[in-house]
Design a protein around this motif. Structure first.
Motif, PDB file in Angstrom:
ATOM      1  N   ALA A  52      20.131  30.882  59.881  1.00 55.19           N
ATOM      2  CA  ALA A  52      19.833  30.205  61.462  1.00 55.19           C
ATOM      3  C   ALA A  52      19.144  30.879  62.113  1.00 55.19           C
ATOM      4  N   VAL A  53      19.529  32.869  61.945  1.00 50.96           N
ATOM      5  CA  VAL A  53      19.481  33.662  62.792  1.00 50.96           C
ATOM      6  C   VAL A  53      17.742  34.074  63.059  1.00 50.96           C
ATOM      7  N   ALA A  54      17.913  34.192  61.565  1.00 49.38           N
ATOM      8  CA  ALA A  54      15.694  34.784  61.132  1.00 49.38           C
ATOM      9  C   ALA A  54      15.252  33.797  60.998  1.00 49.38           C
ATOM     10  N   SER A  55      15.616  32.692  61.083  1.00 56.80           N
ATOM     11  CA  SER A  55      14.666  31.768  61.014  1.00 56.80           C
ATOM     12  C   SER A  55      13.970  31.152  62.091  1.00 56.80           C
ATOM     13  N   CYS A  56      14.789  31.031  63.632  1.00 58.74           N
ATOM     14  CA  CYS A  56      14.302  31.161  64.289  1.00 58.74           C
ATOM     15  C   CYS A  56      13.890  32.362  65.002  1.00 58.74           C
ATOM     16  N   ILE A  57      13.916  33.224  64.940  1.00 56.04           N
ATOM     17  CA  ILE A  57      13.463  34.322  64.541  1.00 56.04           C
ATOM     18  C   ILE A  57      11.768  34.761  64.057  1.00 56.04           C
ATOM     19  N   THR A  58      11.338  34.305  63.128  1.00 55.50           N
ATOM     20  CA  THR A  58      10.384  34.634  62.391  1.00 55.50           C
ATOM     21  C   THR A  58       9.483  33.212  62.053  1.00 55.50           C
ATOM     22  N   THR A  59       9.591  32.002  61.909  1.00 52.76           N
ATOM     23  CA  THR A  59       9.354  31.141  62.104  1.00 52.76           C
ATOM     24  C   THR A  59       7.786  30.541  62.301  1.00 52.76           C
ATOM     25  N   PRO A  60       7.576  31.328  63.767  1.00 49.59           N
ATOM     26  CA  PRO A  60       6.319  31.337  64.480  1.00 49.59           C
ATOM     27  C   PRO A  60       4.760  31.681  63.573  1.00 49.59           C
ATOM     28  N   LEU A  61       5.750  33.339  62.874  1.00 47.88           N
ATOM     29  CA  LEU A  61       5.140  34.978  62.061  1.00 47.88           C
ATOM     30  C   LEU A  61       4.772  33.758  60.696  1.00 47.88           C
ATOM     31  N   ASP A  62       5.385  33.151  60.519  1.00 48.50           N
ATOM     32  CA  ASP A  62       5.644  32.605  59.244  1.00 48.50           C
ATOM     33  C   ASP A  62       4.458  31.580  59.346  1.00 48.50           C
ATOM     34  N   THR A  63       4.414  30.913  59.710  1.00 46.86           N
ATOM     35  CA  THR A  63       3.343  29.497  60.519  1.00 46.86           C
ATOM     36  C   THR A  63       2.269  30.276  59.929  1.00 46.86           C
ATOM     37  N   ILE A  64       1.734  31.509  60.914  1.00 46.99           N
ATOM     38  CA  ILE A  64       0.575  31.959  60.630  1.00 46.99           C
ATOM     39  C   ILE A  64      -0.280  32.633  60.031  1.00 46.99           C
ATOM     40  N   LYS A  65       0.715  33.313  59.841  1.00 47.50           N
ATOM     41  CA  LYS A  65       1.021  34.157  57.868  1.00 47.50           C
ATOM     42  C   LYS A  65       0.878  32.915  56.712  1.00 47.50           C
ATOM     43  N   THR A  66       1.158  31.616  56.589  1.00 51.25           N
ATOM     44  CA  THR A  66       1.185  30.445  55.627  1.00 51.25           C
ATOM     45  C   THR A  66      -0.887  30.211  56.044  1.00 51.25           C
ATOM     46  N   ARG A  67      -0.526  29.795  57.037  1.00 53.43           N
ATOM     47  CA  ARG A  67      -2.230  29.138  57.238  1.00 53.43           C
ATOM     48  C   ARG A  67      -3.501  30.607  56.762  1.00 53.43           C
ATOM     49  N   LEU A  68      -3.240  31.802  57.323  1.00 50.53           N
ATOM     50  CA  LEU A  68      -4.011  32.437  56.995  1.00 50.53           C
ATOM     51  C   LEU A  68      -4.434  32.844  55.293  1.00 50.53           C
ATOM     52  N   GLN A  69      -2.800  32.653  54.600  1.00 51.94           N
ATOM     53  CA  GLN A  69      -3.265  33.145  53.072  1.00 51.94           C
ATOM     54  C   GLN A  69      -4.119  31.777  52.779  1.00 51.94           C
ATOM     55  N   VAL A  70      -3.563  30.582  52.710  1.00 50.17           N
ATOM     56  CA  VAL A  70      -4.134  29.042  52.468  1.00 50.17           C
ATOM     57  C   VAL A  70      -5.780  28.978  52.325  1.00 50.17           C
ATOM     58  N   SER A  71      -5.974  30.406  53.472  1.00 53.64           N
ATOM     59  CA  SER A  71      -7.605  29.214  53.455  1.00 53.64           C
ATOM     60  C   SER A  71      -9.071  29.445  52.440  1.00 53.64           C
ATOM     61  N   ASP A  72      -9.617  29.371  52.159  1.00 49.72           N
ATOM     62  CA  ASP A  72     -10.491  30.199  51.629  1.00 49.72           C
ATOM     63  C   ASP A  72     -11.430  30.935  52.149  1.00 49.72           C
ATOM     64  N   SER A  73     -12.429  31.998  51.269  1.00 47.89           N
ATOM     65  CA  SER A  73     -14.126  32.893  51.929  1.00 47.89           C
ATOM     66  C   SER A  73     -14.334  31.442  53.079  1.00 47.89           C
ATOM     67  N   LYS A  74     -14.638  30.111  52.673  1.00 49.12           N
ATOM     68  CA  LYS A  74     -15.736  29.182  53.573  1.00 49.12           C
ATOM     69  C   LYS A  74     -14.879  29.126  55.288  1.00 49.12           C
ATOM     70  N   GLN A  75     -13.605  28.820  55.022  1.00 45.44           N
ATOM     71  CA  GLN A  75     -12.953  28.742  56.119  1.00 45.44           C
ATOM     72  C   GLN A  75     -12.106  30.193  56.425  1.00 45.44           C
ATOM     73  N   LYS A  76     -12.572  31.074  56.155  1.00 48.28           N
ATOM     74  CA  LYS A  76     -11.948  32.573  56.723  1.00 48.28           C
ATOM     75  C   LYS A  76     -11.490  32.389  58.202  1.00 48.28           C
ATOM     76  N   GLN A  77     -10.075  33.006  58.749  1.00 52.11           N
ATOM     77  CA  GLN A  77      -9.617  32.575  60.058  1.00 52.11           C
ATOM     78  C   GLN A  77      -9.046  34.405  60.214  1.00 52.11           C
ATOM     79  N   THR A  78      -9.502  34.412  61.732  1.00 49.38           N
ATOM     80  CA  THR A  78      -8.206  35.468  62.125  1.00 49.38           C
ATOM     81  C   THR A  78      -6.735  34.661  62.462  1.00 49.38           C
ATOM     82  N   ALA A  79      -6.622  36.104  62.200  1.00 51.42           N
ATOM     83  CA  ALA A  79      -4.887  35.448  63.350  1.00 51.42           C
ATOM     84  C   ALA A  79      -5.273  34.884  64.659  1.00 51.42           C
ATOM     85  N   ARG A  80      -5.790  35.614  65.096  1.00 52.25           N
ATOM     86  CA  ARG A  80      -6.556  35.189  66.707  1.00 52.25           C
ATOM     87  C   ARG A  80      -6.504  33.423  66.751  1.00 52.25           C
ATOM     88  N   GLN A  81      -7.702  33.325  65.570  1.00 55.65           N
ATOM     89  CA  GLN A  81      -8.095  32.159  66.011  1.00 55.65           C
ATOM     90  C   GLN A  81      -7.470  31.016  64.823  1.00 55.65           C
TER      91      GLN A  81
END
Length: 324
Positions: free
Chosen positions: A246-275
């Protein structure tokens, strides 16, 4: 109280139920552990697929909740859809788990010796030692796990919300290497370190300290000689796993969401963490960072509880004969 000999009887009874790393049969631990954790992964893997789908969905197809995501997966792909990328994950999970457990246990022993002279309360000592060990173990295992994570997540979302389709994990790896080189397999590595290392540190720190607090509430403090039953030990460990998840999921979910989106993007739709951050805010506001929180909370709690009970049982099973 001044000498080690006098202090020994004051050690809480439940501490004697913990088996140190040097008292374990390592070969047996790795072999039996591989089978045990494979079984746990089979049971809980669909939750990771659901979480990933929710995190990467575009605004027009975003699932309102986990149940909607499950219905969509079952409707389109059936039961196999809940296990997309499983073969890739299980292949890399065994070496990653060996690295993780070895780093965790050896660092935990060293950290406990490091904090001992400070005479801190037992829950605080446990939190610090377990937290340092959890972070170190995660840092070491990410080198193995991140490429597996990148490939498996692309398989999880293939053909969904505009993402490309592949012919298995090897096809994903080949296309990544062709377009981005080895660096492509480590896309999101920095964020993985920032997500999993603190998450692991928080999880293990919460588990170590909450377990001590629960034991004290149950009357197994510094002044007791009673050794708890195996059933009570398992219940306390399971409860500690839920609290830690419970404690770990509440604290780290935002970073996990950003990381997941970065990892699934391909070379054509490559994004930075800020984007990625800007797009999430535009689509959903700040609550967009907590997409998949429900499945992530359930996954971390269920996985953590199952894993820790299984792991503690595994340690008892693999204790050297003189310790049994």
């Amino acid at each position: 109280m001044d000498s080690g000999e006098i202090a020994r009887p004051k050690v809480p009874a439940f501490d004697r139920t913990e088996i140190n790393w040097d008292k374990l049969d390592k070969t047996k631990l790795y072999v039996v552990g591989a089978g045990l954790f494979t079984g746990v992964t089979v049971a809980l893997y669909p939750i990771s697929v659901i979480k990933t789908r929710m995190q990467v969905a575009s605004k027009d197809v975003a699932q309102k909740n986990a149940f909607a995501a499950i219905r969509n997966i079952l409707k389109v792909d059936g039961i196999p859809g809940l296990y997309r990328g499983f073969g890739t994950v299980i292949t890399g999970a065994v070496p990653a788990r060996i690295v993780f457990l070895t780093s965790l246990e050896t660092t935990k022993v060293a950290s406990l010796k490091l904090v001992e002279p400070f005479k801190l309360s037992e829950p605080v000592q446990a939190a610090i030692a377990n937290g340092i060990a959890g972070m170190a173990a995660s840092l070491c295992s990410q080198a193995v796990f991140v490429p597996i994570d990148v490939v498996s997540q692309k398989l999880m979302v293939q053909g969904y919300s505009g993402y490309a389709k592949y012919n298995g994990g090897l096809d994903v790896a080949r296309k990544i290497l062709k377009s981005d080189g080895v660096r492509g397999l480590y896309r999101g590595f920095g964020l993985s370190i920032m997500t999993y290392s603190p998450s692991s540190a928080v999880w293990w720190a919460s588990y170590g300290s909450s377990q001590r607090i629960i034991w004290r509430l149950l009357g197994h403090g510094n002044d007791t000689e009673t050794v708890p039953s195996q059933w009570k030990i398992m219940c306390v460990q399971a409860t500690g796993g839920v609290v830690a998840g419970a404690v770990a999921s509440c604290i780290t979910t935002p970073l996990d969401t950003i990381k997941t989106r970065l990892q699934v993007s391909d070379s054509k739709q490559k994004q930075t963490a800020r984007q990625v951050v800007k797009r999430l805010i535009v689509e959903d506001g700040w609550k967009g960072f907590y997409r998949g929180l429900g499945p992530r909370f359930f996954s971390m709690s269920a996985w953590g509880t199952t894993m820790i009970v299984a792991y503690e049982y595994l340690k008892r099973l693999c204790a050297k004969s003189e310790e049994i």
